[in-house]
Write an enzyme that holds these catalytic residues in place. Sequence first.
Site, PDB file in Angstrom:
ATOM      1  CG  HIS A 133       6.962   6.625  26.904  1.00 29.19           C
ATOM      2  ND1 HIS A 133       6.456   5.425  26.461  1.00 29.19           N
ATOM      3  CD2 HIS A 133       8.152   6.778  26.271  1.00 29.19           C
ATOM      4  CE1 HIS A 133       7.308   4.880  25.599  1.00 29.19           C
ATOM      5  NE2 HIS A 133       8.338   5.684  25.467  1.00 29.19           N
TER       6      HIS A 133
ATOM      7  CD  GLU B 226      12.010   6.374  25.857  1.00 26.79           C
ATOM      8  OE1 GLU B 226      11.830   5.243  26.333  1.00 26.79           O
ATOM      9  OE2 GLU B 226      11.529   6.718  24.768  1.00 26.79           O
TER      10      GLU B 226
ATOM     11  CG  HIS C 273       9.718   9.002  21.595  1.00 30.16           C
ATOM     12  ND1 HIS C 273       8.825   9.272  22.613  1.00 30.16           N
ATOM     13  CD2 HIS C 273      10.066   7.699  21.742  1.00 30.16           C
ATOM     14  CE1 HIS C 273       8.663   8.187  23.355  1.00 30.16           C
ATOM     15  NE2 HIS C 273       9.401   7.214  22.839  1.00 30.16           N
TER      16      HIS C 273
ATOM     17  NE  ARG D 224       2.308  -0.202  19.321  1.00 30.14           N
ATOM     18  CZ  ARG D 224       1.631  -1.199  19.893  1.00 30.14           C
ATOM     19  NH1 ARG D 224       0.322  -1.205  19.899  1.00 30.14           N
ATOM     20  NH2 ARG D 224       2.290  -2.186  20.460  1.00 30.14           N
TER      21      ARG D 224
END
Length: 315
Positions: free
Chosen positions: A97, A115, A172, A192
């Site tokens: 991200h 996150e 991740h 992705r």
Amino acid sequence: MNQPLFLQPVFQERIWGGTALKDQFNYDIPSDQTGECWAISGHPNGQSTVVNGEFAGKTIGELWNEHRELFGGHTSPVFPLLTKILDANADLSVQVHPDDTYAKEHENGELGKTECWYIIDCDEDAEMIFGHTAGTKEEFVSMIENGEWNDLLRRLPVKPGDFFYVPSGTIHALCKGTLVLETQQSSDTTYRVYDYDRRDAEGNTRELHIEKSIEVTTIPHRNTDVQPAVEERDGVEVTKFVKAEYFTVYKWRVDGHASFVQNQPFQLASVLDGEGTLKVQGESYTLKKGNHFILPADIETFEIEGQLELIVSHV
């Protein structure tokens, strides 16, 4: 008002989703490929709705825009956090991200996405992908171009109760057989890197975002060791998992009766197990597994009774 805001989640179907959200939380899910419960969300792609009190029927986004006093007058232009429960019935794509700066420029003003994950449940041999082995950008690009995924990607075993902090820029992926509560910035931007060459029902591969991934990935990988701090007081064990730039996240394990003082502009809470009662200014609210609620700014003190486990966060 002095009332908690109980919320109706939004469910998202995913190629890697399953039925754990129904099986474990008794949610009414749209299909047997339901991957995400957006439990506390003000994001336009899936807004939670208040189900009780004077604001019943309002979305979090509407409350953020029309009743900022509920959130202590917080200055973010959008509701800043998003709580999800993820059912990884199959491996998620390997992804990364962007941070706020990159997302603002390249994703129409969207927030970046830092996150964290609390492992609710998982298979005995479950693992996740967390980080990479490349020492330089050139090495990173070369290993991607040559498909050296087994050498590039770092894998970690996971078990229930584990907690991981995942800053923007971290490669991740959750892997098959994990059920996770995720606290994140309110963003839906994912790049992705690799998707195992799998195809959807129409036989199409999913879009990859290799160039953007290379631009935003932290190289070399930086470890984020979590050092939980546990505090025990009357009726509750409070574990502070992380205090970071965008959020602080706790686990509250209530056993009996516990009193709390609200020392934040607002708090987000999700009941992961057990049942009990939330008491606010003489009013009682039933708490059970799968409930999600916000404690707004005008609640100064509250009590929780019962045997239950909650994940709680604030900005």
